[in-house]
Design a protein around this motif. Structure first.
Motif, short mmCIF file in Angstrom:
data_model
loop_
_atom_site.label_atom_id
_atom_site.label_comp_id
_atom_site.label_asym_id
_atom_site.label_seq_id
_atom_site.Cartn_x
_atom_site.Cartn_y
_atom_site.Cartn_z
N MET A 1 0.85 -1.19 0.00
CA MET A 1 0.00 0.00 0.00
C MET A 1 0.89 1.25 0.00
O MET A 1 1.77 1.38 0.86
N VAL A 2 0.66 2.14 -0.96
CA VAL A 2 1.49 3.34 -1.08
C VAL A 2 0.62 4.54 -1.43
O VAL A 2 -0.56 4.40 -1.77
N ASP A 3 1.25 5.71 -1.36
CA ASP A 3 0.59 6.94 -1.76
C ASP A 3 0.84 7.19 -3.24
O ASP A 3 1.62 6.49 -3.89
N LYS A 4 0.24 8.24 -3.78
CA LYS A 4 0.38 8.54 -5.21
C LYS A 4 1.81 8.89 -5.60
O LYS A 4 2.18 8.77 -6.76
N GLY A 5 2.61 9.34 -4.64
CA GLY A 5 3.98 9.73 -4.97
C GLY A 5 4.87 8.56 -5.32
O GLY A 5 5.94 8.75 -5.89
N PHE A 6 4.48 7.34 -4.98
CA PHE A 6 5.28 6.15 -5.27
C PHE A 6 4.92 5.59 -6.64
O PHE A 6 3.96 4.83 -6.80
N LEU A 7 5.71 5.98 -7.63
CA LEU A 7 5.47 5.49 -8.99
C LEU A 7 6.29 4.22 -9.21
O LEU A 7 7.26 4.19 -9.96
N ILE A 8 5.85 3.13 -8.53
CA ILE A 8 6.63 1.90 -8.53
C ILE A 8 5.80 0.71 -9.02
O ILE A 8 6.10 -0.43 -8.69
N GLU A 9 4.78 1.00 -9.82
CA GLU A 9 3.94 -0.10 -10.31
C GLU A 9 4.74 -1.10 -11.13
O GLU A 9 4.54 -2.32 -11.03
N LYS A 10 5.67 -0.59 -11.94
CA LYS A 10 6.50 -1.47 -12.75
C LYS A 10 7.37 -2.37 -11.87
O LYS A 10 7.50 -3.57 -12.12
N ASP A 11 7.95 -1.79 -10.82
CA ASP A 11 8.79 -2.56 -9.90
C ASP A 11 7.97 -3.62 -9.18
O ASP A 11 8.43 -4.77 -9.01
N ALA A 12 6.77 -3.25 -8.72
CA ALA A 12 5.92 -4.21 -8.02
C ALA A 12 5.50 -5.35 -8.94
O ALA A 12 5.48 -6.52 -8.55
N LYS A 13 5.21 -5.01 -10.21
CA LYS A 13 4.82 -6.03 -11.18
C LYS A 13 5.96 -7.00 -11.44
O LYS A 13 5.75 -8.21 -11.57
N GLU A 14 7.19 -6.50 -11.51
CA GLU A 14 8.36 -7.36 -11.72
C GLU A 14 8.53 -8.34 -10.56
O GLU A 14 8.95 -9.48 -10.75
N LEU A 15 8.18 -7.90 -9.36
CA LEU A 15 8.29 -8.76 -8.19
C LEU A 15 7.13 -9.74 -8.07
O LEU A 15 7.20 -10.71 -7.31
N GLY A 16 6.06 -9.47 -8.81
CA GLY A 16 4.87 -10.30 -8.69
C GLY A 16 3.95 -9.86 -7.57
O GLY A 16 3.15 -10.65 -7.06
N LEU A 17 4.07 -8.60 -7.16
CA LEU A 17 3.24 -8.06 -6.09
C LEU A 17 2.24 -7.06 -6.64
O LEU A 17 2.47 -6.43 -7.67
N LYS A 18 1.16 -6.91 -5.92
CA LYS A 18 0.12 -5.96 -6.31
C LYS A 18 0.34 -4.65 -5.58
O LYS A 18 0.76 -4.63 -4.43
N LEU A 19 0.07 -3.54 -6.26
CA LEU A 19 0.26 -2.23 -5.66
C LEU A 19 -1.11 -1.60 -5.39
O LEU A 19 -1.90 -1.37 -6.31
N ASN A 20 -1.40 -1.34 -4.13
CA ASN A 20 -2.62 -0.64 -3.74
C ASN A 20 -2.30 0.84 -3.64
O ASN A 20 -1.70 1.30 -2.66
N ILE A 21 -2.67 1.59 -4.66
CA ILE A 21 -2.36 3.01 -4.75
C ILE A 21 -3.62 3.77 -5.13
O ILE A 21 -4.44 3.28 -5.92
N PRO A 22 -3.85 4.96 -4.56
CA PRO A 22 -5.04 5.72 -4.93
C PRO A 22 -5.06 6.00 -6.42
O PRO A 22 -4.02 6.35 -7.01
N PRO A 23 -6.21 5.84 -7.07
CA PRO A 23 -6.29 6.11 -8.52
C PRO A 23 -6.10 7.60 -8.81
O PRO A 23 -6.41 8.46 -7.99
#
Length: 386
Positions: free
Chosen positions: A293-315
């Motif tokens: 779970m992160v805030d909008k400032g964390f633009l790490i969706e690509k990193d999370a996807k590479e790890l196989g993890l889901k990113l809960n971030i405000p739309p």
């Protein structure tokens, strides 16, 4: 008898008399020598006895200092203070929490046990300070972290010299950095067991909340360094760290400090948390599809996807369209639970040594100090009681 004979006889008598006197004197001197030797021997014996007594007195003084060193400030005296909650004010912990922390650090219960029982370098301390009980040394360090007292203030309170305060603090920070540096990321089953009910109902597989925080530092003399550590967000010179906590607000990871101009995603990629997450996935502490779970400032969706993890971030809202009601609800839910990491960071900054502006003289070991106060906050009462 002629005159010559008489004179010769008188001369002989005078010589004899003189010789006799000499003999008497010599005999008298010879009789005094044994007495003088006896007196000298007695003096030597008295000198040896005096030296022995002085040595015994020195040993007794050292023993008294060891057993009853005059350190007026002890955990017990603070705990018995008439001021309400004075122990928590001084250290950030209750007396019971302090004792639990002592047991975790494997400090002996005896007040007379010295540094030989834990890896502190005693050679840098004077003889008086080396006899200071470990619990009192630890108390000094906690007061320094919590209240950020000057070295002079602590030297007066604990009746030791200023240099010893500085040395003790540095040695203990190194010791606690190693002792608290063990992995504190629990298994996903343990995190699930301790999740708050409302969090478990809405994000049952999101096991970590991430955020970055900044601490202020003095303005450096170098213009280049000023540019690197200047934070546009805080409009001052800062150092920045990534904090990861579980759903109830316990810190599981605290990164090193980076310059204030470093972005959140840059810190995420450089602080080795990706390697940690990979290891947790490999050993089963996390599973593919688990969430961060992160805030909008964390633009790490690509990193999370590479790890196989889901990113809960405000739309993100599109400028030309209104945000859908579903996105508004998700944003509210995430914001409601993300506040826990903010509260965890606020607990850390109650240690005044990192809440004010950090002097340049402290930058030598500020990373160790920052990590220690982050981990110490976990020994306080949890933000959310489950």
């Amino acid at each position: 008898m002629d005159i010559t004979g008489e004179r010769a006889s008188e001369s002989l008598m005078e010589d004899t008399t003189t010789e006799g006197s000499t003999m008497v004197i010599k005999m008298e001197c010879t009789d005094d020598q044994p007495q003088m030797r006896e007196n000298q021997e007695e003096v030597e014996k008295l000198k040896a006895l005096l030296a022995q007594k002085e040595q015994e007195n020195d040993l007794l003084r050292e023993k008294i200092q060891t057993c009853q060193a005059p350190y007026p400030l002890t955990p017990e005296t603070i705990n018995n203070s008439s001021v309400p909650n004075y122990f928590r004010y001084c250290t950030g912990f209750t007396y019971d929490e302090f004792n639990k922390l002592c047991r975790f650090l494997r400090l002996p219960d005896s007040e007379t046990v010295t540094q030989t029982h834990i890896p502190l370098n005693c050679d840098k301390l004077d003889r008086h300070t080396r006899h200071m009980p470990l619990r009192q040394e630890f108390l000094l360090v906690l007061i320094r972290l919590r209240q950020n007292f000057d070295l002079e203030e602590l030297a007066f309170k604990f009746q030791i010299d200023i240099q010893s305060v500085s040395t003790l603090f540095s040695l203990w920070i190194d010791f606690m950095y190693d002792r608290l540096g063990v992995s504190v990321w629990p298994h996903r089953d343990i995190i699930t067991k301790n999740m708050p009910d409302d969090y478990k109902a809405e994000f049952p597989t999101s096991f970590a909340i991430l955020d970055c925080t900044e601490i202020k530092i003095e303005k450096p003399s170098s213009l280049l360094v000023q540019c690197e550590i200047y934070s546009n967000y805080k409009s001052t010179n800062t150092l920045k760290s990534l904090i990861v906590c579980d759903p109830r607000g316990s810190i599981m990871f605290a990164s090193a400090l980076y310059t204030g101009s470093t972005s959140d995603q840059e810190i995420f990629r450089e602080c080795k948390i990706k390697d940690l997450l990979k290891g947790l996935l490999q050993c089963g502490y996390l599973k593919r599809g688990d969430g961060l779970m992160v805030d909008k400032g964390f633009l790490i969706e690509k990193d999370a996807k590479e790890l196989g993890l889901k990113l809960n971030i405000p739309p993100f809202a599109k400028s030309s369209l209104r945000m859908p009601v579903s996105d508004v609800e998700i944003t509210k839910k995430i914001a409601k639970h993300r506040v826990h990491v903010g509260r965890a960071i606020a607990k850390v900054k109650q240690f005044k040594i990192v809440s004010g502006r950090i002097p340049n003289s402290m930058l030598v070991n500020i990373n160790e100090i920052w990590f220690v106060v982050c981990m110490l906050s976990n020994f306080q009462q949890h933000i959310i009681q489950t």
